[in-house]
Design an enzyme around this catalytic site. Structure first.
Site, PDB file in Angstrom:
ATOM      1  N   TYR A  29       7.303  21.824  -7.340  1.00 10.83           N
ATOM      2  CA  TYR A  29       6.208  21.217  -6.581  1.00 10.83           C
ATOM      3  C   TYR A  29       6.455  19.766  -6.182  1.00 10.83           C
ATOM      4  CZ  TYR A  29       3.916  25.401  -8.278  1.00 10.83           C
ATOM      5  OH  TYR A  29       3.612  26.709  -8.559  1.00 10.83           O
ATOM      6  N   HIS A 104       0.606  26.137   0.944  1.00  8.91           N
ATOM      7  CA  HIS A 104       1.284  26.283  -0.340  1.00  8.91           C
ATOM      8  C   HIS A 104       2.445  25.297  -0.344  1.00  8.91           C
ATOM      9  CE1 HIS A 104      -0.969  29.826  -1.514  1.00  8.91           C
ATOM     10  NE2 HIS A 104      -0.851  30.219  -0.267  1.00  8.91           N
TER      11      HIS A 104
END
Length: 149
Positions: A29, A104
């Protein structure tokens, strides 16, 4: 908060565990925090003269309430995270007249766990941005700003 001609804002909604951005699995991430994401979203919206609300919750029920509150807004950018597989979240998104862009941070289609690519919420979105890191949020906000200009 600046608002568009119709007086509506874009809502950026973040689901479970996104409060841990920058700490949780940075190899997937990245190192940007949720505060960094909020700053880039606000910059994109303010540049277009459109208001923006930004929130994060670890509660599916609270996320549904946020979606319902934003359902008639200038647009919704949502990273539903683990709630991407929730029928109640999908149903809330389908009740929206606001355009929805799903974001996302990672490329859910390239992840080792194939089930991550099978999101339910995608079917309620006008578009999906996946795998562009936190910049995907900026692109989603700009898209909705353009739709409202």
């Amino acid at each position: 908060m600046a608002e568009n001609k119709g007086g509506q804002a874009i809502h950026v909604l973040n689901g479970p565990n996104l409060n841990l951005l920058g700490e949780r699995e940075p190899e997937i991430y990245g190192t940007a925090t949720l505060a960094d994401v909020e700053a880039l979203c606000r910059e994109a919206a303010e540049g277009a003269g459109i208001g923006l609300t930004f929130s994060q919750t670890n509660s599916e029920a609270e996320l549904i309430g946020q979606i319902q509150a934003a359902r008639k807004s200038a647009g919704i950018v949502i990273n539903p995270a683990g709630c991407s597989y929730s029928v109640p979240v999908l149903d809330a998104l389908k009740a929206c007249t606001a355009p929805v862009v799903e974001v996302h941070i990672s490329n859910i289609h390239a992840r080792a766990e194939s089930w991550r690519a099978e999101t339910l919420t995608t079917s309620a979105a006008v578009g999906v941005i996946s795998g562009l890191g936190v910049e995907g949020y900026r692109y989603a906000v700009r898209f909705l700003c353009d739709r409202n200009s």
